[in-house]
Design an enzyme around this catalytic site. Structure first.
Site, PDB file in Angstrom:
ATOM      1  N   CYS A  88      22.110  38.384  38.870  1.00  0.00           N
ATOM      2  CA  CYS A  88      22.900  37.295  38.296  1.00  0.00           C
ATOM      3  C   CYS A  88      24.189  37.441  38.143  1.00  0.00           C
ATOM      4  O   CYS A  88      25.193  36.895  38.669  1.00  0.00           O
ATOM      5  CB  CYS A  88      22.127  36.606  37.164  1.00  0.00           C
ATOM      6  SG  CYS A  88      20.576  35.791  37.946  1.00  0.00           S
ATOM      7  N   ILE A  89      24.343  38.420  37.254  1.00  0.00           N
ATOM      8  CA  ILE A  89      25.907  38.581  36.656  1.00  0.00           C
ATOM      9  C   ILE A  89      26.645  39.317  37.665  1.00  0.00           C
ATOM     10  O   ILE A  89      27.882  38.730  37.771  1.00  0.00           O
ATOM     11  CB  ILE A  89      25.656  39.465  35.357  1.00  0.00           C
ATOM     12  CG1 ILE A  89      24.813  38.772  34.379  1.00  0.00           C
ATOM     13  CG2 ILE A  89      27.155  39.468  34.653  1.00  0.00           C
ATOM     14  CD1 ILE A  89      25.014  37.458  33.749  1.00  0.00           C
TER      15      ILE A  89
END
Ligand code: NAD
Length: 391
Positions: A243-244
């Site tokens: 995600c990040i």
């Protein structure tokens, strides 16, 4: 499982046959779902996995939650999303709600999923409803889960929104209605980009403090005493997971498509990408003079504590930098057995320097401390121990 708990009967369609077989045998591939929870759902007939897309015709709600990774050029790779939309389309029944839960750039539902489904759906399926409700799960989080994390819901029209809100209100405590799918899609990118930028800020600030001999953690604690307007972030080896490090690049790509440069995001991604190099240099500063090929042990290689997931872990870059600098590198992670073509070693592998990269449960550095091994702690877990250097 959240839908099962809410009383829905659920079919999981996945084209990865081994995963389908694993799930149907009662072995959960997801950390936060226990085997016993899965087995109860399977035995009651409330859940089953299959690779047969025709089962989609039984569904009144279809959620698409396939991976949305980056391609070789570090740009959005929507091939799986396209293939999922293509796979379900011929089996979509009339009056079905289709929700995109995958993270992507604003416009994905309208640009990709809707045209694909509308082109390939059965002629009899006149009314199909579409919404976006991005997944917000935080793996390994003991507090926030599918049920108690509010879910954003944005649809293409009022009828779709009524259906989508009813579905998410049945499985979550709170469904937050937004005006369009694009708002929901953009909010998801904003949430993860907010983390990327703040982590980059603290990673940069950490390097500045280190050159000045200031303990950055004491500074963060001091700033955190302000009761408003500040939120603490901690430095580390970089950002990892699916995600990040990934989602903000969907944002920068989406910006560039509109002839706009998301400068602060691009710079933040770059700062975080350089952190493994910085950590490798800091580790080499701890090597005794005269040791030409230091033995360096990395403790914790997953991208965050408590999970076995090594996708996009920044520890990979750290490993490669250490090797490129001439070190003999081994690693230990109680939750990961195979990684970079090697196996986890014991945590007392004789070494010149140890780097605590991810604080996995089960890791214990006391023996290394007792032996006088210098330790670079990237997790700020053992700040006051002799021989332990925090980032
Ligand atoms: N896992 C998380 O922590 C998390 C959190 C927030 C958002 N997301 C987002 O959710 C989405 C899914 O991520 P994930 O980590 O759950 O993915 P994942 O890697 O667990 O993959 C989900 C499944 O999709 C299957 N799949 C791939 N292509 C398919 C296709 N064409 N048809 C059917 N099945 C297919 C894969 O075999 C896999 O089993 C991504 O967009 C991700 O960004 C994930």
């Amino acid at each position: 499982m959240a839908a099962v708990d809410a009383g829905w009967t659920v079919i999981g369609v996945d084209n990865f046959e081994a995963k389908v077989a694993q799930i149907n045998s009662g072995s959960s591939p997801v950390e936060d779902i226990s085997d016993s929870q899965l087995k109860v759902a399977l035995s009651k007939g409330l859940y089953k996995a299959t690779n047969d897309f025709s089962t989609v015709s039984q569904a009144s709600v279809i959620t698409i939650c396939v991976p949305t990774p980056l391609d070789d050029k570090r740009e959005p790779d929507l091939a799986l999303l396209r293939s999922a939309a293509t796979g379900i389309a011929p089996y979509v029944s009339d009056e079905t709600l289709i929700v995109s839960e995958s993270t992507s750039y604003p416009g994905t539902l309208r640009d990709i999923i809707i045209p694909t489904v509308n082109k390939l759906k059965p002629e009899a399926s006149k009314n199909v409803y579409f919404a976006s409700a991005p997944e917000r799960v935080n793996p390994g989080d003991p507090v926030w889960n599918q049920k108690n994390t509010p879910r954003l819901v944005g649809s293409i029209d009022d009828a779709s929104q009524v259906k989508a809100l009813a579905f998410y209100e049945s499985i979550c405590d709170t469904a937050v209605s937004v005006s369009t799918p694009e708002v929901a899609e953009a909010a998801k990118l904003l949430e993860n980009t907010f983390r990327l930028v703040n982590i980059a800020l603290i990673n940069e600030f950490t390097q500045l403090c280190a050159t000045s001999g200031i303990n950055v953690h004491e500074v963060i604690d001091a700033a955190s005493s302000k009761p408003y307007g500040f939120m603490p972030f901690r430095p580390g080896v970089g950002v990892g997971g699916h995600c990040i490090p990934v989602d903000p690049l969907y944002l920068t790509w989406w910006a560039r498509k509109q002839a706009f440069v998301a400068r602060i995001v691009e710079t933040s991604a770059e700062i975080n990408q350089n952190m493994p190099h910085y950590v490798a240099s800091r580790a080499f500063q701890l090597v005794r003079a005269g040791v030409s090929k230091p033995r360096i042990l990395i403790l914790g290689v997953a991208y965050k504590p408590g999970v076995a997931d090594v996708r996009e872990t920044p520890v990979l870059e750290l490993h490669d930098h250490l090797v490129a600098k001439g070190a003999e590198v081994a690693w230990c992670d109680p939750l990961v057995t195979d990684w970079v073509g090697t196996k986890s070693v014991g945590q007392n592998w004789p070494c010149d320097v140890a780097i605590l990269a991810t604080r996995q449960p089960g890791l214990d550095i006391n023996e290394l401390i007792a032996k006088g091994t210098p330790i670079l702690d990237c997790t700020n877990s053992f700040a006051n121990k002799t021989g332990v250097n925090s980032l």
